[in-house]
Every structure is written in C-alpha cells, then in structure tokens.
Scaffold this motif. Structure first.
Motif, PDB file in Angstrom:
ATOM      1  N   ASN A  83       0.803  -1.223   0.000  1.00 60.63           N
ATOM      2  CA  ASN A  83       0.000   0.000   0.000  1.00 60.63           C
ATOM      3  C   ASN A  83       0.837   1.274   0.000  1.00 60.63           C
ATOM      4  OD1 ASN A  83      -2.656  -1.122  -0.016  1.00 60.63           O
ATOM      5  ND2 ASN A  83      -2.250  -1.842   2.054  1.00 60.63           N
TER       6      ASN A  83
ATOM      7  N   GLU B 222      -4.378  -2.078   9.058  1.00 64.29           N
ATOM      8  CA  GLU B 222      -4.992  -3.401   8.947  1.00 64.29           C
ATOM      9  C   GLU B 222      -4.557  -4.094   7.658  1.00 64.29           C
ATOM     10  OE1 GLU B 222      -6.592  -4.833  11.326  1.00 64.29           O
ATOM     11  OE2 GLU B 222      -6.738  -3.052  12.603  1.00 64.29           O
ATOM     12  N   ASP B 223      -4.535  -5.420   7.689  1.00 62.95           N
ATOM     13  CA  ASP B 223      -4.133  -6.195   6.520  1.00 62.95           C
ATOM     14  C   ASP B 223      -5.086  -5.984   5.344  1.00 62.95           C
ATOM     15  OD1 ASP B 223      -1.942  -7.214   7.856  1.00 62.95           O
ATOM     16  OD2 ASP B 223      -2.992  -9.026   8.497  1.00 62.95           O
ATOM     17  N   TYR B 224      -6.348  -5.710   5.619  1.00 64.42           N
ATOM     18  CA  TYR B 224      -7.332  -5.536   4.549  1.00 64.42           C
ATOM     19  C   TYR B 224      -7.366  -4.110   3.982  1.00 64.42           C
ATOM     20  CZ  TYR B 224     -10.206  -3.645   8.344  1.00 64.42           C
ATOM     21  OH  TYR B 224     -10.678  -2.905   9.402  1.00 64.42           O
ATOM     22  N   PHE B 225      -6.583  -3.200   4.521  1.00 65.61           N
ATOM     23  CA  PHE B 225      -6.543  -1.820   4.038  1.00 65.61           C
ATOM     24  C   PHE B 225      -5.984  -1.795   2.619  1.00 65.61           C
ATOM     25  CE2 PHE B 225      -4.185   2.116   3.340  1.00 65.61           C
ATOM     26  CZ  PHE B 225      -5.206   3.035   3.502  1.00 65.61           C
ATOM     27  N   ASP B 226      -6.654  -1.038   1.728  1.00 60.75           N
ATOM     28  CA  ASP B 226      -6.161  -0.873   0.368  1.00 60.75           C
ATOM     29  C   ASP B 226      -6.776   0.371  -0.263  1.00 60.75           C
ATOM     30  OD1 ASP B 226      -8.761  -1.581  -0.291  1.00 60.75           O
ATOM     31  OD2 ASP B 226      -8.225  -3.488  -1.200  1.00 60.75           O
TER      32      ASP B 226
ATOM     33  N   ILE C 168      -8.126   1.988  10.514  1.00 54.98           N
ATOM     34  CA  ILE C 168      -7.894   0.830   9.651  1.00 54.98           C
ATOM     35  C   ILE C 168      -6.631   0.955   8.799  1.00 54.98           C
ATOM     36  CG2 ILE C 168     -10.337   0.238   9.561  1.00 54.98           C
ATOM     37  CD1 ILE C 168     -10.323   1.398   6.666  1.00 54.98           C
TER      38      ILE C 168
END
Length: 97
Positions: A42, A65-69, A62
């Motif tokens: 990211n 967080e791993d799901y952040f994009d 967030i």
C-alpha cells in the motif's frame, strides 16, 4: 523531545512471524509519513494520502490493517482533488478525469 510533544501521532504495528513493520505518522488529521518494511503493498496509497493532504480521521483506525487498500480510500482521494491519479510503471504521474 518526543514526537508526540510536537503534535505528531504515531501508529505502528509489527508482525514478528512475517517480519513486517509498519509505522505511520499523523499530524492535524493528515498522514505525513510512513515507514514500511517487508510490506510495501500500500505504499502508493499512503503516498497519495500524504501528497494530497487528505483528512484521514475517518479511516485512521484501519490504516494498518491487513485488509486496508486503495478501495477504502478512493472516495477520500477523489473527493480531495476531483480526479484520479496513479503512478505509471516508469514512475510518472498519470491523471484521469
């Protein structure tokens, strides 16, 4: 003097198993710096947030967080400038309406 004493806030996360370290620096509700070790997925998103001086308070929780994009920041980034911007493979800024 600590960075917090100068109005900065640090967010960081270390994943020992995968040896991933992320550190973000925020001032006045805006991302102003990032350190990413072994997790650069990211980097472009963080760079866009910094360059456009986007108010990130709505997504601050967030950011690490791993799901952040990008999809989670698209509305904030496009609202700020009114156009989309990306970086080409050659490193050039590409703007589209």
């Amino acid at each position: 003097m600590r960075i917090r004493d100068k109005g900065y806030e640090e967010l960081s996360r270390f994943n020992e198993q995968h040896r991933i370290y992320k550190k973000l620096v925020i001032k006045e509700g805006r991302l102003v710096g990032a350190v990413l070790l072994n997790a650069i997925e990211n980097a472009g998103v963080y760079t866009a947030l910094i360059r456009r001086r986007v108010d990130i308070l709505k997504i601050k929780d967030i950011l690490l967080e791993d799901y952040f994009d990008y999809a989670l920041t698209r509305d904030l980034l496009e609202k700020k400038e009114g156009f989309r911007e990306s970086i080409s493979i050659a490193g050039d800024v590409v703007k589209t309406a």
